[in-house]
Design an enzyme around this catalytic site. Sequence first.
Site, PDB file in Angstrom:
ATOM      1  CD  GLN A  69      -2.088  -7.714  -1.912  1.00  0.00           C
ATOM      2  OE1 GLN A  69      -2.033  -6.840  -1.359  1.00  0.00           O
ATOM      3  NE2 GLN A  69      -2.517  -8.213  -2.907  1.00  0.00           N
ATOM      4  CE  LYS A  97      -0.367  -2.748  -0.482  1.00  0.00           C
ATOM      5  NZ  LYS A  97      -1.647  -3.370  -1.222  1.00  0.00           N
ATOM      6  CG  ASP A 106      -2.253   0.145  -1.778  1.00  0.00           C
ATOM      7  OD1 ASP A 106      -2.970  -0.679  -2.172  1.00  0.00           O
ATOM      8  OD2 ASP A 106      -2.206   0.956  -0.873  1.00  0.00           O
ATOM      9  CB  THR A 117      -9.277  -2.357  -7.519  1.00  0.00           C
ATOM     10  OG1 THR A 117      -7.847  -2.844  -7.950  1.00  0.00           O
ATOM     11  CG2 THR A 117      -9.435  -2.931  -6.157  1.00  0.00           C
ATOM     12  CB  SER A 177      -1.558  -7.854 -10.780  1.00  0.00           C
ATOM     13  OG  SER A 177      -1.536  -6.283 -10.358  1.00  0.00           O
TER      14      SER A 177
HETATM   15  P1  NDP Z   1      -5.675   6.335  -4.650  1.00  0.00           P
HETATM   16  O1  NDP Z   1      -4.389   6.884  -4.017  1.00  0.00           O
HETATM   17  O2  NDP Z   1      -5.782   6.181  -5.891  1.00  0.00           O
HETATM   18  O3  NDP Z   1      -6.865   6.989  -3.805  1.00  0.00           O
HETATM   19  C1  NDP Z   1      -6.918   6.981  -2.629  1.00  0.00           C
HETATM   20  C2  NDP Z   1      -8.284   7.796  -2.162  1.00  0.00           C
HETATM   21  O4  NDP Z   1      -8.597   7.588  -0.756  1.00  0.00           O
HETATM   22  C3  NDP Z   1      -8.126   9.238  -2.589  1.00  0.00           C
HETATM   23  O5  NDP Z   1      -9.368   9.848  -2.970  1.00  0.00           O
HETATM   24  C4  NDP Z   1      -7.722   9.702  -1.062  1.00  0.00           C
HETATM   25  O6  NDP Z   1      -7.899  11.221  -0.744  1.00  0.00           O
HETATM   26  C5  NDP Z   1      -8.635   8.857  -0.032  1.00  0.00           C
HETATM   27  N1  NDP Z   1      -7.912   9.026   1.258  1.00  0.00           N
HETATM   28  C6  NDP Z   1      -6.568   8.293   1.255  1.00  0.00           C
HETATM   29  N2  NDP Z   1      -6.065   8.101   2.537  1.00  0.00           N
HETATM   30  C7  NDP Z   1      -7.435   8.887   3.140  1.00  0.00           C
HETATM   31  C8  NDP Z   1      -7.498   9.154   4.305  1.00  0.00           C
HETATM   32  N3  NDP Z   1      -6.639   8.990   5.350  1.00  0.00           N
HETATM   33  N4  NDP Z   1      -8.670   9.682   4.646  1.00  0.00           N
HETATM   34  C9  NDP Z   1      -9.677  10.035   3.739  1.00  0.00           C
HETATM   35  N5  NDP Z   1      -9.417   9.697   2.332  1.00  0.00           N
HETATM   36  C10 NDP Z   1      -8.131   9.005   2.093  1.00  0.00           C
HETATM   37  O7  NDP Z   1      -5.542   4.832  -3.921  1.00  0.00           O
HETATM   38  P2  NDP Z   1      -6.381   3.561  -4.463  1.00  0.00           P
HETATM   39  O8  NDP Z   1      -7.732   4.162  -5.052  1.00  0.00           O
HETATM   40  O9  NDP Z   1      -5.372   2.746  -5.421  1.00  0.00           O
HETATM   41  O10 NDP Z   1      -6.791   2.842  -3.519  1.00  0.00           O
HETATM   42  C11 NDP Z   1      -7.594   3.087  -2.292  1.00  0.00           C
HETATM   43  C12 NDP Z   1      -7.933   1.817  -1.345  1.00  0.00           C
HETATM   44  O11 NDP Z   1      -7.984   0.412  -2.099  1.00  0.00           O
HETATM   45  C13 NDP Z   1      -6.745   1.649  -0.386  1.00  0.00           C
HETATM   46  O12 NDP Z   1      -7.265   1.009   0.740  1.00  0.00           O
HETATM   47  C14 NDP Z   1      -6.039   0.433  -1.260  1.00  0.00           C
HETATM   48  O13 NDP Z   1      -5.091  -0.471  -0.464  1.00  0.00           O
HETATM   49  C15 NDP Z   1      -7.053  -0.297  -1.904  1.00  0.00           C
HETATM   50  N6  NDP Z   1      -6.806  -1.067  -2.907  1.00  0.00           N
HETATM   51  C16 NDP Z   1      -6.270  -0.695  -3.992  1.00  0.00           C
HETATM   52  C17 NDP Z   1      -5.879  -1.650  -5.083  1.00  0.00           C
HETATM   53  C18 NDP Z   1      -5.399  -0.903  -6.521  1.00  0.00           C
HETATM   54  O14 NDP Z   1      -5.379  -1.814  -7.657  1.00  0.00           O
HETATM   55  N7  NDP Z   1      -5.162   0.320  -6.401  1.00  0.00           N
HETATM   56  C19 NDP Z   1      -6.439  -2.900  -5.186  1.00  0.00           C
HETATM   57  C20 NDP Z   1      -6.811  -3.464  -3.912  1.00  0.00           C
HETATM   58  C21 NDP Z   1      -7.147  -2.427  -2.948  1.00  0.00           C
HETATM   59  P3  NDP Z   1      -6.624  12.145  -1.054  1.00  0.00           P
HETATM   60  O15 NDP Z   1      -6.407  12.271  -2.549  1.00  0.00           O
HETATM   61  O16 NDP Z   1      -7.165  13.464  -0.515  1.00  0.00           O
HETATM   62  O17 NDP Z   1      -5.522  11.554  -0.202  1.00  0.00           O
HETATM   63  O1  2IT Z   2      -4.198  -4.264  -2.385  1.00  0.00           O
HETATM   64  C1  2IT Z   2      -3.955  -4.514  -3.537  1.00  0.00           C
HETATM   65  O2  2IT Z   2      -4.446  -5.709  -3.719  1.00  0.00           O
HETATM   66  C2  2IT Z   2      -3.243  -3.860  -4.163  1.00  0.00           C
HETATM   67  N1  2IT Z   2      -2.985  -2.824  -4.198  1.00  0.00           N
HETATM   68  C3  2IT Z   2      -3.076  -4.565  -5.587  1.00  0.00           C
HETATM   69  C4  2IT Z   2      -1.857  -5.503  -5.752  1.00  0.00           C
HETATM   70  C5  2IT Z   2      -1.120  -5.797  -7.117  1.00  0.00           C
HETATM   71  O3  2IT Z   2      -0.218  -6.430  -7.250  1.00  0.00           O
HETATM   72  O4  2IT Z   2      -1.953  -5.750  -8.219  1.00  0.00           O
END
Ligand code: NDP
Ligand code: 2IT
Length: 444
Positions: free
Chosen positions: A110, A125, A165, A208, A376
């Site tokens: 991050q 984080k 997240d 994102t 953000s």
């Molecule tokens: P969500 O909780 O909205 O979605 C996560 C998705 O990934 C779900 O479909 C989940 O399935 C799946 N998942 C989680 N863990 C696993 C696993 N071990 N194996 C297989 N599938 C898995 O999270 P986000 O979409 O917000 O985040 C997804 C990724 O993006 C993460 O790595 C996060 O750090 C990154 N990220 C997020 C940001 C944001 O703004 N939200 C910004 C930048 C990065 P299930 O529902 O079955 O658990």
């Molecule tokens: O991994 C990431 O960059 C996030 N989950 C978003 C962080 C934020 O402060 O919007």
Amino acid sequence: MGYVDRVLGELRRKNANEAEFLQAAEEILTSLEPVLQEHPEYERAALLERFVEPERVVIFRVPWVDDAGMVHVNRGYRVQFNSAIGPYKGGLRFHPSVDLSIMKFLGLEQILKNSLTGLPIGGGKGGADFDPKGKSDMEIMRFCQSFMTELFRHIGEDTDVPAGDIGVGSREIGYLFGQFKRIRGEHVGVLTGRGLSYGGSMVRKEATGYGLVYMVEEALRCRGEGLAGKRVVISGAGNVAIYACEKAQALGALVVAMYDSDGYIYDPSGIRLDVIKQIKEVERARIAAYADRVKGAEYHAGCGNIWAIPCEIALPCATQNELDGRAARLLIQNGVRYVGEGANMPTTPEGIEAFRSAGVVFLPAKAANAGGVATSALEMAQSSGRMFWTFEEVDVKLKNIIVNIYRSMDEAARRYGLAGDYVAGANIAGFTKVANAMMAHGIV
Ligand code: NDP
Ligand code: 2IT
């Protein structure tokens, strides 16, 4: 022994059981070699030693009561990693796999991601080893309230600003914000990803995923191509995956597969995103339901084989280390040409190496998924300015930020004779600003 090897050796010794943290640190530090050679003063100032050590880690008890009256205890974390260029900023993850190693790898990534956005935000984080699956709304609320009852004393709009997240979306941010406001009596921008009725920003929900696709689009544009007609595979079915799918489809791509942690769906005629949103955002159900509702779609239990589906663009958007060497080789055999990381560190080192040697355009997470945290920071700007920008205004700013990130990592890679190596480019471009600020602040 060189400076980087010495710091890494010490880091491995001190954090022997933090596999994910060491994986992230090894990739970053190794790619900084050319910068360190140019700046011998960094070693004298122990800059790397300070860079890999969090300024502060808070670990706390989160007790809560379920609907049946049973008491549970989870472990909460906030890693305040680096505040050289701005207040700590980064998401909260609620997932049973959360531990110190995962929190520290995410915090370290991050720092550089936030620097790449060009906005004044440091790296942090947090989260908990809490599993939101199968919990009622009231259980989620009580958990969030208990979590914030400790966290509130460590955060603030000018010190540390958490967001969502994995497992933390608009519902959780609402409960967390409500409890913060109640305890502190302040309605301030202490969390981002807030609802639009209480200080949130347009486009944050989409940011994102949209940002990821804007970056892939820019990489294609620089090579005389576009997204129209390209076959895309996306892993995940959460916030990032859904809005990556939405933007990719809007730009004419054919998205054929997505997954959750149980299995994947393959829909050769193109994913029906309205059905996915209904299942994942409204019903909070399993993606398997898609195949019952959409004719011609297939559901396969288990996740790994999603990468055997032929595509030109792969967007891993679920979690760390979900795309390994075997998956990378399958994708390459089947003609993948672009990989954009929506999740944090979704590709293993072996996978990255396979893409590199096959000449696949590889857009690393800290650049490719920076649109979320960048928006953000735009939410923070609107909060402090007591103003509200339209969807179009924020979307234009987001796109500019992403294109600028692409340019800075591309230029940094070229400057050190590493053209096309965006892993190195992103690390170097992100590190430069943080290193300058840390040097200016003296030994702190
Ligand atoms: P969500 O909780 O909205 O979605 C996560 C998705 O990934 C779900 O479909 C989940 O399935 C799946 N998942 C989680 N863990 C696993 C696993 N071990 N194996 C297989 N599938 C898995 O999270 P986000 O979409 O917000 O985040 C997804 C990724 O993006 C993460 O790595 C996060 O750090 C990154 N990220 C997020 C940001 C944001 O703004 N939200 C910004 C930048 C990065 P299930 O529902 O079955 O658990
Ligand atoms: O991994 C990431 O960059 C996030 N989950 C978003 C962080 C934020 O402060 O919007």
